[in-house]
Design an enzyme around this catalytic site. Structure first.
Site, PDB file in Angstrom:
ATOM      1  N   GLN A 172       0.793  -1.082   0.032  1.00 15.79           N
ATOM      2  CA  GLN A 172      -0.019  -0.055  -0.069  1.00 15.79           C
ATOM      3  C   GLN A 172       0.827   1.260   0.082  1.00 15.79           C
ATOM      4  OE1 GLN A 172      -2.288  -0.515   3.732  1.00 15.79           O
ATOM      5  NE2 GLN A 172      -0.188  -1.154   4.517  1.00 15.79           N
ATOM      6  N   ASP A 202      -8.351  -4.633  13.670  1.00 16.92           N
ATOM      7  CA  ASP A 202      -7.894  -3.236  13.173  1.00 16.92           C
ATOM      8  C   ASP A 202      -7.407  -3.141  11.930  1.00 16.92           C
ATOM      9  OD1 ASP A 202      -7.696  -0.566  13.799  1.00 16.92           O
ATOM     10  OD2 ASP A 202      -5.760  -0.501  14.467  1.00 16.92           O
TER      11      ASP A 202
END
Lengths: 360, 360
Positions: free
Chosen positions: A145, A273
């Site tokens: 990413q 998360d």
């Protein structure tokens, strides 16, 4: 070199007397030595462009329905005082020309386009929001990413993954929400964190004296960036991947979860998360939803009967997406109940839904 | 009829090959039957406008410094799918034409200009913020100010006075902050609220069993609007101007404060919830700062020696304004100390500073 883009809009009670209005502005454009082009809109109102020195551009539109809009573009290096004076002059003149016919005048803060420091990070529900970001602290592409850490005057540093605001140094309410809002007793418990590479949850959890925390984060570069630049969130907890009561596995969580299921290993708390669209080295499932379902199913499998699974959901405004997620919760291999809470996370600029899930 | 305004910006590593890029887009504009005008920018990059059917307008700019910007304006009643497809086509084509030379592509949520429901309410520190406002609930001009109550999907109704977001139905953190963050014991105490016409403070304060609350709000129309439309904030407390332990005086607070000073009347808590630039029927002072100083001085005069004065300050980012206010606190007729806290008020989209002031 960025472009500054000003807008100035007049809502009118009745359609403007277009020739008079346009004529009334002409001396201003002439004084600026701007070159006028009147465009043929085939009956869709008046539209003229004016080109001035330094690449300044003004667009003047007057619709048949009582809207007058002005755009003013200039280069970042232009004389901003001069440019804003021009806009002030146009506004004053229009207020006097349109006197008695004005319903609303709206002049928005100028858009800065193409700047080195990008201040615009739209919300999950698609609204335009300008942040008080003044510098880029970290900007790297990992194998998984794009990782940005940007500095906000009010929030401290903000972690932005693939364009999504993840966590700022002022977002303790996020961490508290995804850990059960201070209602849980972590002392002596076994905790699994999926994702959480910013270290915010880990830093809070170790304070609560659990037996053991295992955090599984796929992206070493998120850990590296946050260890250095998000210390108000993670403290020193990411300085080592192992501590007295925690370990960080830099791995894809899916095979780890599968291994735990095989081994029969379970946890008191599982805190998901992961990013909204989770990243995996080997996604086996076709769609995002199926992938989310897989992680959810595995997470519930490693949850003790009395355990709790915490996760962030989505923007409170994305009611359809939230409903789809809740449907998913009804389709797990093990039946569960859930509760949800709407929380204000300071840097999000939108209310956010958090879920607590437990085995029936 | 509103205007939708799309922006699409490419930051390039090196200046674009302008003729090739422009030529590459031409077939798209031709297909849309758009009329091209190339403007002379006197050396400040390439600039062309394209006018299409239904009043559609495209502006294409290519600067010498590696920025390419596109603006696309259309009328609200236009075919939005078609318009967004045009923008998609332009983006795809540019991604291919500029392949290898792209640093960043930024496409912001479209600006809606001149809409009946205005969603743009900039922050106190001057940032552009779009709210999820879907309807106007109340919009009136009183003798003192413009009063708007608008509905937000996530926040409930929002009170906006003269364009400043004052309080939403989700802003209990504001009320708690200006009442001392739950650290105070109001039981049996005498409380003075300056302003507070939305009823938020009054509603919370009456729950705490004070001896007497006096609220002095100048604008009956704020009370009327909020009584009907801000009930999640004010409950039923504004249904009557008098209750068991409270009274609401619809008056300018300055003469009331002066009367209290003359009479020697004092309070345990003075809560200043006036608007940032307070409104008075007869401002005697020249500047806003002098007027603020007057109210502050009178407020401290009616404060008991053990009493506390609470007020909201300003955006945490407006450090100069905050510093000026703190300087003022040092210039009162009675010496004071103060503390401050930064609070996240959900609907504000910026952190806000609150002050507690007490007599030395």
């Amino acid at each position: 070199m960025a472009l500054r883009h000003y807008t100035l809009d007049f809502n009118l009670s009745a359609p403007a007397d277009c020739p008079t209005t346009v004529h009334g502005l002409q001396s201003i454009f002439q004084e600026q030595e701007m070159t006028e082009t009147v465009h043929d809109t085939e009956g869709h109102g008046y539209l003229a462009t004016f080109i001035g020195k330094n690449g300044r551009l003004v667009i003047l539109r007057v619709t048949a329905h009582g809207l007058l809009t002005i755009d003013l573009q200039c280069c970042e290096g232009d004389n901003i005082v001069q440019v804003e004076n021009l806009l002030n002059t146009l506004e004053e003149k229009l207020r006097s020309l349109l006197h008695g016919n004005i319903k609303r005048v709206k002049r928005l803060p100028a858009l800065t386009r193409g700047a080195a420091v990008d201040r615009y990070w739209p919300t999950a529900d698609g609204r335009l929001v300008e942040y008080d970001i003044d510098r880029v602290v970290y900007d790297e592409d990992s194998a998984y990413q794009n990782i940005k850490i940007m500095h906000s005057q009010q929030f401290g540093n903000i972690l932005i993954l693939n364009g999504d605001v993840n966590l700022s140094e002022s977002d303790l309410p996020y961490t508290q929400a995804i850990m059960g809002r201070g209602q849980e007793n972590y002392a002596g418990k076994e905790v699994l964190i999926l994702g959480g590479g910013d270290g915010g949850i880990l830093a809070e959890a170790v304070k609560l004296k659990p037996k053991m925390i295992t955090m599984v984060e796929i992206d070493q570069m998120v850990i590296d960036g946050c260890r250095t630049h998000m210390r108000k969130a993670c403290g020193s907890v990411l300085d080592n991947l192992k501590g007295e009561c925690y370990q960080v596995l830099v791995e894809d969580c899916v095979p780890v979860l599968k291994k735990y299921v095989e081994e029969g290993k379970t946890f008191d708390y599982v805190i998901n998360d992961l990013t909204a669209v989770p990243i995996s080295t080997a996604p086996e499932e076709d769609s995002t939803w199926e992938f989310l379902q897989l992680i959810l199913d595995l997470s519930i499998k490693v949850l003790r009967p009395t355990g709790k699974y915490f996760t962030q959901g989505n923007s409170a405004n994305l009611t359809e997406t939230l409903a789809l997620y809740e449907e998913q919760l009804g389709r797990l291999s093990c039946p569960v109940d859930f509760s949800k809470e709407v929380v204000c996370v300071p840097s999000y600029m939108e209310l956010w839904v958090f879920y607590t899930v437990w085995k029936k």
